[in-house]
Design an enzyme around this catalytic site. Structure first.
Site, PDB file in Angstrom:
ATOM      1  N   ALA A  71      86.944 -15.172 -14.215  1.00  0.00           N
ATOM      2  CA  ALA A  71      87.454 -13.831 -14.537  1.00  0.00           C
ATOM      3  C   ALA A  71      86.481 -12.741 -14.104  1.00  0.00           C
ATOM      4  O   ALA A  71      86.889 -11.619 -13.802  1.00  0.00           O
ATOM      5  CB  ALA A  71      87.713 -13.731 -16.033  1.00  0.00           C
ATOM      6  N   CYS A 326      77.040 -14.262 -22.938  1.00  0.00           N
ATOM      7  CA  CYS A 326      76.162 -13.768 -21.875  1.00  0.00           C
ATOM      8  C   CYS A 326      75.165 -12.739 -22.404  1.00  0.00           C
ATOM      9  O   CYS A 326      74.215 -12.400 -21.705  1.00  0.00           O
ATOM     10  CB  CYS A 326      76.958 -13.221 -20.702  1.00  0.00           C
ATOM     11  SG  CYS A 326      78.242 -12.109 -21.155  1.00  0.00           S
TER      12      CYS A 326
HETATM   13  N1  C6P Z   1      83.157 -14.164 -22.375  1.00  0.00           N
HETATM   14  C1  C6P Z   1      81.925 -14.749 -24.397  1.00  0.00           C
HETATM   15  O1  C6P Z   1      81.092 -15.403 -25.012  1.00  0.00           O
HETATM   16  P1  C6P Z   1      84.255 -15.854 -16.846  1.00  0.00           P
HETATM   17  O2  C6P Z   1      83.205 -16.662 -17.477  1.00  0.00           O
HETATM   18  O3  C6P Z   1      83.773 -15.074 -15.672  1.00  0.00           O
HETATM   19  O4  C6P Z   1      85.463 -16.648 -16.520  1.00  0.00           O
HETATM   20  O5  C6P Z   1      84.735 -14.799 -17.976  1.00  0.00           O
HETATM   21  C2  C6P Z   1      84.026 -13.611 -18.208  1.00  0.00           C
HETATM   22  C3  C6P Z   1      84.684 -12.829 -19.313  1.00  0.00           C
HETATM   23  C4  C6P Z   1      85.428 -11.702 -18.970  1.00  0.00           C
HETATM   24  N2  C6P Z   1      86.101 -11.004 -19.908  1.00  0.00           N
HETATM   25  C5  C6P Z   1      86.057 -11.349 -21.205  1.00  0.00           C
HETATM   26  C6  C6P Z   1      86.829 -10.540 -22.207  1.00  0.00           C
HETATM   27  C7  C6P Z   1      85.324 -12.463 -21.608  1.00  0.00           C
HETATM   28  O6  C6P Z   1      85.309 -12.813 -22.893  1.00  0.00           O
HETATM   29  C8  C6P Z   1      84.591 -13.213 -20.652  1.00  0.00           C
HETATM   30  C9  C6P Z   1      83.696 -14.328 -21.075  1.00  0.00           C
HETATM   31  C10 C6P Z   1      82.277 -15.132 -22.971  1.00  0.00           C
HETATM   32  O7  C6P Z   1      82.512 -13.809 -24.929  1.00  0.00           O
HETATM   33  C11 C6P Z   1      81.053 -15.407 -22.170  1.00  0.00           C
HETATM   34  S1  C6P Z   1      80.053 -13.970 -21.945  1.00  0.00           S
END
Ligand code: C6P
Length: 402
Positions: A71, A326
């Site tokens: 994402a 993160c």
């Molecule tokens: N939030 C949390 O602990 P990825 O990993 O790139 O697929 O997703 C990123 C991301 C983007 N938008 C939202 C609203 C999210 O919650 C997250 C990922 C995790 O809240 C890891 S920081």
């Protein structure tokens, strides 16, 4: 017993998803762009997975769903391409977002500001929700994009996406929503809301890590982020990740089939956990739970620092978080709690508990007991620290615990 309550960070891959992916690692491993039989072998599974994703979101055949690596990539793609399409090559130089977006939106917006883009970071109300009338009041004729998350990863609070979508449609502004914490957790019906783009990620709904997607309404133009071999109709170059696409399809099908029943079951466990924890004195849960994703609690316990609580829970084999995974290493106050008006001390006490459809009643009971004991232990430690603090003029000096 060990209990995983950090499902907003990532989820366990459902064994049925692992099983569906398996043949595409070692049997049907051909590149789907190759013309020989090894290349064409995965085509039926790919088409099926794409159908499963369209069905899971109730997307229409005119729309495009493009697979990405995560994402974060989907969010970057939308923001950077809208910058290219409307700001570099056009006369619009304004983006509207909120103070509480995920860093994949906020950091990209900060970078865009360095390129000369004007970004409005909307405040949220005391529930952590952005109000539709606030969005409306900040859109100008220079606005190229509104980007507002569907549901918060930290609080689970759900924004009024339908109302915001109508406002954007009326104003003729493109609307993107980071739907990472909504897809697979609550119904996301793309026939019911007006949204130009949504980002989502399979590992948040029991699919594999390393695959996300961007939904593009009516297949509208968007400059690609990755240029190369013209895969995905030239939208996103790079060899298709067949096993993960198959996994994402299976995962969204499993998550969205009978979603209301799944939500009710998770909500019952979450509400019981929350009801028991708030029996402790001086606790505060962020946001009205009727407007929250059914799996999430962000709770603060006065006098108990979040990191201390995490450490104690971890000793009890319970995995939780203080907020976004993160941001978990920086020991800063929870930014969403600050945004809703909590003071710095309270914002250091946030603990996020996020359940999944795999969370059991036994795990919830175990967590309630351990949580209560942990708060008792940590409050005792902090009061004995305060008692041992050096005195000045006969008065006890409070120790700074942060
Ligand atoms: N939030 C949390 O602990 P990825 O990993 O790139 O697929 O997703 C990123 C991301 C983007 N938008 C939202 C609203 C999210 O919650 C997250 C990922 C995790 O809240 C890891 S920081």
């Amino acid at each position: 017993m060990q209990v995983y309550l950090d499902n907003n960070a990532t989820t366990m891959c459902d064994p049925q998803v692992v099983e569906a992916m398996q043949p595409f690692f070692s049997e049907m491993y051909g590149n789907p762009n190759s013309l020989h039989k090894f290349g064409t072998a995965p085509h039926p599974a790919l088409s099926h997975a794409i159908d499963q994703v369209y069905k899971g979101l109730n997307a229409s055949d005119n729309d495009d769903i493009v697979f990405t690596s995560c994402a974060t990539e989907s969010n970057n793609w939308v923001l950077q391409s809208v910058f290219n399409d409307n700001i570099v090559n056009g006369d619009k130089n304004h983006i509207v977002t909120t103070e509480v977006e995920h860093p994949s939106v906020l950091s990209t917006c900060k970078w865009l500001e360095e390129q000369g883009v004007k970004v409005t970071y909307l405040p949220v109300n005391d529930q952590g929700v952005v109000e539709a009338h606030t969005v409306k009041s900040f859109i100008t004729e220079k606005t190229a994009l509104v980007s507002i998350m569907w549901a918060s990863n930290e609080t689970g609070m759900i924004n009024p996406i339908k109302e915001i979508g109508e406002i954007c449609k009326e104003k003729g502004v493109r609307f993107h929503s980071d739907a990472v914490q909504a897809v697979g957790k609550i119904p996301v019906d793309l026939q019911d809301v007006h949204v130009d783009f949504i980002s989502f990620s399979a590992h948040k709904f029991h699919g594999p890590k390393g695959i996300g997607a961007l939904y593009i309404k009516d297949s509208q133009d968007l400059t690609p982020l990755l240029h190369g071999g013209e895969q995905m109709g030239g939208r996103r170059s790079g060899t298709l990740n067949v096993p993960y696409i198959v996994g994402m399809g299976k995962a969204i099908e499993l998550a969205t089939t009978n979603i209301e029943e799944k939500m009710a079951s998770i909500r019952a466990k979450r509400d019981h956990l929350e009801d028991e924890i708030v029996k402790l004195s001086d606790t505060f849960v962020v946001g009205n739970r009727e407007n929250r994703t059914p799996n999430t609690i962000l709770i603060s316990i006065k006098g108990v620092e979040g990191e201390g609580m995490l450490w104690d829970l971890n000793n009890g084999q319970i995995g939780a978080s203080t907020g976004s995974a993160c941001a978990s290493a920086d020991l800063e106050a929870n930014t969403v709690m600050l945004a809703i008006g909590a003071d710095n001390e309270l914002a250091h006490t946030g603990i996020r508990l996020s359940l999944s459809r795999f969370t059991t009643d036994e795990e919830v009971e175990y967590t309630i007991q351990h949580f209560k004991d942990a708060v008792f232990r940590l409050r005792n430690i902090s009061s004995s620290f305060a008692k041992q603090a050096p005195t000045k003029g006969g008065e006890v000096q409070e120790c700074e615990l942060h």
